[in-house]
Write a protein that holds these residues in place. Structure first.
Motif, PDB file in Angstrom:
ATOM      1  N   ARG A   1       0.207 -11.032  -4.311  1.00 11.55           N
ATOM      2  CA  ARG A   1      -0.860 -10.438  -5.098  1.00 11.55           C
ATOM      3  C   ARG A   1      -1.242  -9.091  -4.474  1.00 11.55           C
ATOM      4  O   ARG A   1      -1.210  -8.936  -3.248  1.00 11.55           O
ATOM      5  CB  ARG A   1      -2.065 -11.375  -5.085  1.00 11.55           C
ATOM      6  CG  ARG A   1      -2.983 -11.212  -6.258  1.00 11.55           C
ATOM      7  CD  ARG A   1      -4.102 -12.237  -6.200  1.00 11.55           C
ATOM      8  NE  ARG A   1      -3.780 -13.489  -6.822  1.00 11.55           N
ATOM      9  CZ  ARG A   1      -3.867 -13.735  -8.112  1.00 11.55           C
ATOM     10  NH1 ARG A   1      -4.229 -12.769  -8.935  1.00 11.55           N
ATOM     11  NH2 ARG A   1      -3.598 -14.912  -8.598  1.00 11.55           N
ATOM     12  N   ALA A   2      -1.597  -8.136  -5.309  1.00 12.82           N
ATOM     13  CA  ALA A   2      -1.988  -6.808  -4.822  1.00 12.82           C
ATOM     14  C   ALA A   2      -3.319  -6.874  -4.081  1.00 12.82           C
ATOM     15  O   ALA A   2      -4.181  -7.689  -4.402  1.00 12.82           O
ATOM     16  CB  ALA A   2      -2.089  -5.835  -5.989  1.00 12.82           C
ATOM     17  N   ARG A   3      -3.452  -5.993  -3.118  1.00 17.32           N
ATOM     18  CA  ARG A   3      -4.692  -5.828  -2.334  1.00 17.32           C
ATOM     19  C   ARG A   3      -5.212  -4.420  -2.575  1.00 17.32           C
ATOM     20  O   ARG A   3      -4.444  -3.523  -2.963  1.00 17.32           O
ATOM     21  CB  ARG A   3      -4.388  -6.015  -0.851  1.00 17.32           C
ATOM     22  CG  ARG A   3      -3.777  -7.341  -0.520  1.00 17.32           C
ATOM     23  CD  ARG A   3      -3.390  -7.382   0.967  1.00 17.32           C
ATOM     24  NE  ARG A   3      -2.611  -8.565   1.239  1.00 17.32           N
ATOM     25  CZ  ARG A   3      -1.573  -8.622   2.050  1.00 17.32           C
ATOM     26  NH1 ARG A   3      -1.177  -7.534   2.701  1.00 17.32           N
ATOM     27  NH2 ARG A   3      -0.927  -9.746   2.230  1.00 17.32           N
TER      28      ARG A   3
ATOM     29  N   ASP B   1      -3.184  -1.456  -1.589  1.00 15.08           N
ATOM     30  CA  ASP B   1      -1.926  -1.224  -2.296  1.00 15.08           C
ATOM     31  C   ASP B   1      -2.074  -0.240  -3.454  1.00 15.08           C
ATOM     32  O   ASP B   1      -1.070   0.213  -4.008  1.00 15.08           O
ATOM     33  CB  ASP B   1      -1.376  -2.543  -2.872  1.00 15.08           C
ATOM     34  CG  ASP B   1      -1.010  -3.550  -1.803  1.00 15.08           C
ATOM     35  OD1 ASP B   1      -0.406  -3.139  -0.790  1.00 15.08           O
ATOM     36  OD2 ASP B   1      -1.315  -4.742  -1.994  1.00 15.08           O
ATOM     37  N   LEU B   2      -3.316   0.067  -3.844  1.00 22.05           N
ATOM     38  CA  LEU B   2      -3.541   0.883  -5.029  1.00 22.05           C
ATOM     39  C   LEU B   2      -2.760   2.195  -5.030  1.00 22.05           C
ATOM     40  O   LEU B   2      -2.099   2.498  -6.032  1.00 22.05           O
ATOM     41  CB  LEU B   2      -5.037   1.139  -5.243  1.00 22.05           C
ATOM     42  CG  LEU B   2      -5.388   1.945  -6.487  1.00 22.05           C
ATOM     43  CD1 LEU B   2      -4.957   1.230  -7.764  1.00 22.05           C
ATOM     44  CD2 LEU B   2      -6.885   2.233  -6.521  1.00 22.05           C
TER      45      LEU B   2
ATOM     46  N   VAL C   1       0.897   1.519  -5.863  1.00 25.15           N
ATOM     47  CA  VAL C   1       1.062   1.056  -7.243  1.00 25.15           C
ATOM     48  C   VAL C   1       0.947   2.230  -8.202  1.00 25.15           C
ATOM     49  O   VAL C   1       1.773   2.400  -9.106  1.00 25.15           O
ATOM     50  CB  VAL C   1       0.036  -0.048  -7.580  1.00 25.15           C
ATOM     51  CG1 VAL C   1       0.032  -0.353  -9.070  1.00 25.15           C
ATOM     52  CG2 VAL C   1       0.311  -1.303  -6.761  1.00 25.15           C
TER      53      VAL C   1
ATOM     54  N   LEU D   1      -6.530  -4.644 -10.463  1.00 22.96           N
ATOM     55  CA  LEU D   1      -5.544  -4.726  -9.382  1.00 22.96           C
ATOM     56  C   LEU D   1      -5.418  -6.143  -8.810  1.00 22.96           C
ATOM     57  O   LEU D   1      -4.331  -6.562  -8.428  1.00 22.96           O
ATOM     58  CB  LEU D   1      -5.885  -3.731  -8.272  1.00 22.96           C
ATOM     59  CG  LEU D   1      -4.827  -3.557  -7.187  1.00 22.96           C
ATOM     60  CD1 LEU D   1      -3.538  -2.976  -7.761  1.00 22.96           C
ATOM     61  CD2 LEU D   1      -5.359  -2.660  -6.074  1.00 22.96           C
TER      62      LEU D   1
ATOM     63  N   PHE E   1      -2.551  -8.100 -10.228  1.00 26.60           N
ATOM     64  CA  PHE E   1      -1.209  -7.508 -10.142  1.00 26.60           C
ATOM     65  C   PHE E   1      -0.395  -8.269  -9.114  1.00 26.60           C
ATOM     66  O   PHE E   1      -0.912  -8.693  -8.081  1.00 26.60           O
ATOM     67  CB  PHE E   1      -1.294  -6.034  -9.705  1.00 26.60           C
ATOM     68  CG  PHE E   1      -1.430  -5.061 -10.830  1.00 26.60           C
ATOM     69  CD1 PHE E   1      -0.443  -4.126 -11.090  1.00 26.60           C
ATOM     70  CD2 PHE E   1      -2.562  -5.064 -11.641  1.00 26.60           C
ATOM     71  CE1 PHE E   1      -0.563  -3.217 -12.126  1.00 26.60           C
ATOM     72  CE2 PHE E   1      -2.692  -4.162 -12.675  1.00 26.60           C
ATOM     73  CZ  PHE E   1      -1.694  -3.238 -12.923  1.00 26.60           C
TER      74      PHE E   1
ATOM     75  N   LEU F   1       3.108  -7.858  -6.732  1.00 24.93           N
ATOM     76  CA  LEU F   1       3.939  -6.805  -6.155  1.00 24.93           C
ATOM     77  C   LEU F   1       5.140  -7.411  -5.444  1.00 24.93           C
ATOM     78  O   LEU F   1       5.045  -8.484  -4.844  1.00 24.93           O
ATOM     79  CB  LEU F   1       3.133  -5.990  -5.143  1.00 24.93           C
ATOM     80  CG  LEU F   1       1.775  -5.458  -5.584  1.00 24.93           C
ATOM     81  CD1 LEU F   1       1.119  -4.700  -4.441  1.00 24.93           C
ATOM     82  CD2 LEU F   1       1.903  -4.594  -6.816  1.00 24.93           C
TER      83      LEU F   1
ATOM     84  N   LEU G   1       7.221  -0.697  -1.617  1.00 21.61           N
ATOM     85  CA  LEU G   1       6.909  -1.328  -2.893  1.00 21.61           C
ATOM     86  C   LEU G   1       8.057  -1.039  -3.851  1.00 21.61           C
ATOM     87  O   LEU G   1       8.366   0.120  -4.123  1.00 21.61           O
ATOM     88  CB  LEU G   1       5.601  -0.779  -3.464  1.00 21.61           C
ATOM     89  CG  LEU G   1       5.214  -1.294  -4.854  1.00 21.61           C
ATOM     90  CD1 LEU G   1       4.965  -2.800  -4.841  1.00 21.61           C
ATOM     91  CD2 LEU G   1       3.987  -0.547  -5.361  1.00 21.61           C
TER      92      LEU G   1
ATOM     93  N   CYS H   1       6.183  -3.858  -9.571  1.00 22.20           N
ATOM     94  CA  CYS H   1       4.840  -4.360  -9.832  1.00 22.20           C
ATOM     95  C   CYS H   1       4.750  -4.831 -11.274  1.00 22.20           C
ATOM     96  O   CYS H   1       5.539  -4.424 -12.131  1.00 22.20           O
ATOM     97  CB  CYS H   1       3.780  -3.301  -9.546  1.00 22.20           C
ATOM     98  SG  CYS H   1       3.787  -1.882 -10.668  1.00 22.20           S
TER      99      CYS H   1
ATOM    100  N   GLY I   1       1.283  -6.266 -13.912  1.00 22.91           N
ATOM    101  CA  GLY I   1      -0.137  -6.558 -13.932  1.00 22.91           C
ATOM    102  C   GLY I   1      -0.553  -7.409 -15.108  1.00 22.91           C
ATOM    103  O   GLY I   1       0.148  -7.492 -16.126  1.00 22.91           O
TER     104      GLY I   1
END
Length: 141
Positions: A3-5, A8-9, A12, A30, A33, A35, A42, A45, A47
């Motif tokens: 899962r995105a943290r 990570d934005l 992404v 996010l 999402f 990943l 990365l 991805c 979402g």
């Protein structure tokens, strides 16, 4: 895959920009999402935006050098399972380039007006995705 943290934005958003996909609304969703990484890089991805019992699948992107390796399939499959676990009744998406990809998961082309009205709260429907984008829909069992 994970899962995105929040940290990570930037990665992404960079991947979505490289794939020419909309970036508006990503930050707000996010946490939904998934990943995939190769080491610290990365590589893909996907979402999910949740609106009541309807979901919007968005931002499926894979670095060009990792395409045809099943990355997108793993991400989409995992998001479908996540949507089912969350009790969503349907998933929809808008696309300008991948209409032929998603039917393998059960998505079918529909008129945009046939999509759940709750999805219209998404940035994708409020201008982030072009008006000419194809709408696809999947009823979850």
């Amino acid at each position: 895959m994970r899962r995105a943290r929040p940290e990570d934005l930037p990665a992404v958003l960079e991947l979505l920009e490289q794939a020419a996909l909309p970036r508006r609304g990503v930050e707000q969703h996010l946490g939904h999402f998934l990943l995939e990484f190769d080491g610290a890089t990365l590589v893909g991805c996907a979402g999910l935006e949740v609106y009541g019992d309807a979901g919007l699948l968005r931002s499926v992107a894979v670095r060009p050098e990792y395409r045809s390796r099943g990355v997108a399939g793993r991400l989409v499959g995992a998001l479908l399972e996540q949507a089912r676990r969350q009790g969503l009744k349907s998933l929809s998406l808008l696309t300008t380039t991948a209409e032929g990809y998603f039917p393998r998961y059960g998505f079918a082309r529909v008129a945009r007006e046939q999509l759940p009205p709750a999805l219209y709260a998404s940035e994708e429907f409020r201008g982030a995705c072009p008006e000419g984008a194809v709408a696809l829909h999947l009823t979850l069992g």
